[in-house]
Every structure is written in structure tokens, then in C-alpha cells.
Design a protein around this motif. Sequence first.
Motif, PDB file in Angstrom:
ATOM      1  N   ALA B 131     -12.502 -25.492  26.871  1.00  0.00           N
ATOM      2  CA  ALA B 131     -12.726 -25.419  28.313  1.00  0.00           C
ATOM      3  C   ALA B 131     -13.399 -24.112  28.719  1.00  0.00           C
ATOM      4  O   ALA B 131     -13.008 -23.031  28.280  1.00  0.00           O
ATOM      5  CB  ALA B 131     -11.389 -25.547  29.031  1.00  0.00           C
ATOM      6  N   LYS B 132     -14.389 -24.249  29.551  1.00  0.00           N
ATOM      7  CA  LYS B 132     -15.085 -23.065  30.085  1.00  0.00           C
ATOM      8  C   LYS B 132     -14.901 -23.071  31.602  1.00  0.00           C
ATOM      9  O   LYS B 132     -15.150 -24.075  32.273  1.00  0.00           O
ATOM     10  CB  LYS B 132     -16.576 -23.167  29.710  1.00  0.00           C
ATOM     11  N   LYS B 133     -14.479 -21.955  32.119  1.00  0.00           N
ATOM     12  CA  LYS B 133     -14.178 -21.894  33.548  1.00  0.00           C
ATOM     13  C   LYS B 133     -15.426 -21.618  34.392  1.00  0.00           C
ATOM     14  O   LYS B 133     -16.183 -20.690  34.109  1.00  0.00           O
ATOM     15  CB  LYS B 133     -13.144 -20.790  33.780  1.00  0.00           C
ATOM     16  N   TRP B 134     -15.626 -22.444  35.400  1.00  0.00           N
ATOM     17  CA  TRP B 134     -16.621 -22.170  36.434  1.00  0.00           C
ATOM     18  C   TRP B 134     -15.869 -21.924  37.734  1.00  0.00           C
ATOM     19  O   TRP B 134     -14.647 -21.986  37.747  1.00  0.00           O
ATOM     20  CB  TRP B 134     -17.611 -23.335  36.572  1.00  0.00           C
ATOM     21  N   TRP B 137     -14.252 -25.500  38.786  1.00  0.00           N
ATOM     22  CA  TRP B 137     -13.888 -26.518  37.804  1.00  0.00           C
ATOM     23  C   TRP B 137     -14.015 -25.966  36.387  1.00  0.00           C
ATOM     24  O   TRP B 137     -14.529 -24.856  36.184  1.00  0.00           O
ATOM     25  CB  TRP B 137     -14.770 -27.765  37.975  1.00  0.00           C
ATOM     26  N   TYR B 138     -13.520 -26.754  35.448  1.00  0.00           N
ATOM     27  CA  TYR B 138     -13.636 -26.381  34.033  1.00  0.00           C
ATOM     28  C   TYR B 138     -14.545 -27.392  33.330  1.00  0.00           C
ATOM     29  O   TYR B 138     -14.398 -28.601  33.536  1.00  0.00           O
ATOM     30  CB  TYR B 138     -12.267 -26.422  33.359  1.00  0.00           C
ATOM     31  N   CYS B 172      -9.599 -22.267  25.233  1.00  0.00           N
ATOM     32  CA  CYS B 172     -10.316 -21.715  26.377  1.00  0.00           C
ATOM     33  C   CYS B 172     -11.426 -20.805  25.880  1.00  0.00           C
ATOM     34  O   CYS B 172     -11.165 -19.787  25.246  1.00  0.00           O
ATOM     35  CB  CYS B 172      -9.368 -20.936  27.269  1.00  0.00           C
ATOM     36  N   ASP B 174     -13.248 -18.809  27.427  1.00  0.00           N
ATOM     37  CA  ASP B 174     -13.259 -17.464  28.008  1.00  0.00           C
ATOM     38  C   ASP B 174     -12.232 -16.512  27.405  1.00  0.00           C
ATOM     39  O   ASP B 174     -12.450 -15.317  27.345  1.00  0.00           O
ATOM     40  CB  ASP B 174     -13.026 -17.548  29.525  1.00  0.00           C
ATOM     41  N   ASP B 183      -5.058 -18.759  29.405  1.00  0.00           N
ATOM     42  CA  ASP B 183      -5.352 -19.247  30.747  1.00  0.00           C
ATOM     43  C   ASP B 183      -4.184 -20.154  31.142  1.00  0.00           C
ATOM     44  O   ASP B 183      -4.194 -21.361  30.871  1.00  0.00           O
ATOM     45  CB  ASP B 183      -6.685 -20.015  30.757  1.00  0.00           C
ATOM     46  N   LEU B 186      -4.866 -23.201  33.795  1.00  0.00           N
ATOM     47  CA  LEU B 186      -5.509 -24.379  33.205  1.00  0.00           C
ATOM     48  C   LEU B 186      -4.505 -25.125  32.317  1.00  0.00           C
ATOM     49  O   LEU B 186      -4.417 -26.351  32.357  1.00  0.00           O
ATOM     50  CB  LEU B 186      -6.739 -23.967  32.382  1.00  0.00           C
TER      51      LEU B 186
END
Lengths: 200, 251
Positions: B131-134, B137-138, B172, B174, B183, B186
Motif C-alpha cells: 500500500a502506498k499512501k496518497w 486513499w491508498y 506499507c 512508505d 501505519d 491503514l
Amino acid sequence: MSQVIGLINYGIAGNIHSIKKAIKEAGGVVKVISVKEELKSVDKIVLPGVGSFKDAMHELKSDDLFDELKKAIETKPTLGICLGMQILSTLGFEYGKTEGLNLIDAEVKPMLVDAKVPHMGFGNIQIVKSNKLLEGLENEEFYFMHSYEMVNYTDIATLSNYGGHQFVSAIHKNNLYGVQFHPEKSREAGIKLFKNFLEL
Amino acid sequence: MRTRIIAKLDVKPPYVVKPVHFEGLRKMGSPVELAKKYYEQGADEVMYIDIVASLYQREIVFDEIEKTANELFIPFGVGGGVRSVEDFSKLFHIGADKVILNTYAVQENPELINQAAQIFGNQAVVVNIEAKKWDTWYECYTDCGRIRSGKNVLQWAKEVEERGAGEILLQCVDSDGRQRGFDVELSKLIVESVKIPVVVSSGAGKLEDIKELIQYAKPSGVAVASVLHYDKLTIREIKEYLRTCGIEVSK
């Protein structure tokens, strides 16, 4: 003389590698059985199982060794592991209704529990009726990996608890033994269980 | 319920490597030797992920996996470059208990999840979600945080459950390899959104990080890598500490 354990290899769903390794670690000799002629030379039988009840029974029945295997299971000491225990039942309800080997009066149903399913991880066993397979293992932890459970009232050897729900974790009837957990994935305790099986 | 403590090996055959923030690789040792070490420390499971198989589009290196499986009497999850039911089958036959899917399922053919679950059972199919956080949203990434998929992590998590996956490995992008904590938001979101077990990875730097994650997000398992590889912590220390915090773990 070392005991020869016949490990039944049926179809692509059989996860036999780790069981073979664990029995060897316990001091047994393993013979992987794919054709019926090989059944005669073994002292005991292990039924592995990964996959669904339906596929397992389908694979077994379409296999040429089915009839001989059923006969052998009725006389030789046999250990069913996870799905290998479940298919000893009368009926299974995974992907529709499927007839099992009908050696244990039981049905295999989804675990209805207020917790994550599949049940995965180490858990305890509580002995209901002791037997030689479980000797010295009362306080050990075993690895569980299943979404279905065997519903049986007559041949319970141990119960376990998951998320407040009690389920059958081992059965025993005459020469038949079954465990819902994976002794081959349960560290030293699992090796000990295989040693007990060799000594039966 | 005992929270599982899982040792994760990111492998670029023949070495276990440690991606930092999913980039830059450091060699940490051989999979066989590290798997054995963590097994002896009391790991509940070992996960082996070939982190370059998909990216380089090459065959899975089965040798190394089989040798590693031979050291373990605990569940062994294997992933990286898995593209077919045949791959699943081969991996089970050399000692895997669970197969971990990512790139192929998310980028090309999610149907493989259904097929594998029906043949091998749900419990044998793990989907790895990177998962990449924006801002709001992810997004699901693949190939060690290199390639975007456009898919929403939350929706994808529900979809893989629906398709028959038995477990989610949540990583994650990040926080991976940074050892600055998980995280937790999440993690909690995903744990609460699906009924299947969720194993959270990426971020353990100290004992407190693991405790906070478990207490806040209640994952079924925590996968650790860097802290073990750098000998900052052992599995035994983690378990002893969690027990003193009132968190149930296996022996």
C-alpha cells in the motif's frame, strides 16, 4: 526394525513434503503411495490433506488406489491430518455436499465463529479422551490452518477453542486417528506426535 | 487468540536482502541460514518473498525455496513471481504451506485467486498488498513499491477476500524498511474491513511499535524483517515483551 509409513499421494492438492520430512525427523521410514500395489508393504498410513473436501474426495475416488486404500484404512493404524481427518467423515459441505470416506460418523462444516476465518495459528488442545498418540502432549501448542471443522459427538479425543468457539481438534476410533491441526508444522511437539504414532 | 509473530525474508536469490523503503538492497545472509535462526528463536511462521522474480519476469528459483523449507517445522509462506496454478502446485510440493500472490493477481489476472483457492483451499492463498499512501486513499503497488496499479487498497482487500484468499499480507511502501513504526491507521482499516486474517508488515523498529500495532489494529499476525536481520531484536525478545504487555502469543 523401522516402521514403514505409507503417505498417500493423491492429486495436485496433496501437500506431502513437510509431512514426509517430519516423519523422517521422528525416525520413521516414509513410502509415498501413488498406486495400490504399494499399499501392501506399509505398516501404517498417513492421509495428508490440503485443499477442499470436494476436490480431495474427487481426486481420491478417481484414483485407482481408492478401493484398496479404503480397505487398508479399515485395518492399519491410520492418521488423518487436517483435511485428511475431515474426509474420514460421512459428509462434507465445502463447495457443495460431498460424501466422505464414511469411517467416522461426522459432518464437516464451516467454522461459525466471531473471529477471523481461516483459523490460523498456534493453539492448545484439551484432552477429552486420552490415547497413545497424544501421550505427553497435553500442554503443547499446535498449528491450526482451517476454515472448516469436523462436527462429531462420538469419537472426540481433544477439543480446542478459537474465538470462544469450541471445536473438535482430534478424533480417535479403533485404529483411526485424526488431528485438525498440523503436527508437521508444530515444532517439536509435532515431531513427538509422529514418534507416538510410530510407537502405536 | 495468539498474535502470530512471523519472520519475513525478502529474497533476491541467493541472498536475503533488505530493501530500504522498498529500494536500495542490502545483503543480509542466506535464506536457509536466516530461516533456521528465526525458527530456533520461536517464529510462528516464515515468509519467503522473491522480490525480483516478477520484476525481472524470470522463473521462480525453486532450489533455494526447497532448501529453506527443509529447515522448518512451522508454516512456510512463499511468494514472488507466482503466475499460475502450476506454480502453486510446484511450491506446495517442495514444502510451501501457503503461496503469496501479488503482481500477477493485481496487474493481470485476479481470477488466479479463485482458481487457487478452490483447488488448494483458502488457507493456502495469501495476497500480498503493497500500500502506498496518497492524500485521501491508498493505492496498491507491486514489485516492491515500484509499479502502480491504480487499484484502491481497501477495495482490493475486499475483492481478494471475496475471491477466496485466506489471508492478507499488508505491507506499507512508505514505512517499509525504515524501522519507524507501522501505519497503524491503514492496518486497523484493513483488519476491520475483512473477515480473513491480516498480517501486517513494514515498520517495526522497536518493541513498542509492535505492541502499539497489535493493541490498536488487532492484526492476526505481525511480520518482522529488518529488526531481526540487524540483530536489533530476536523473536523471543518480542514475544516475551508482548506477554508482559498482556498480549497473547505462542510459546
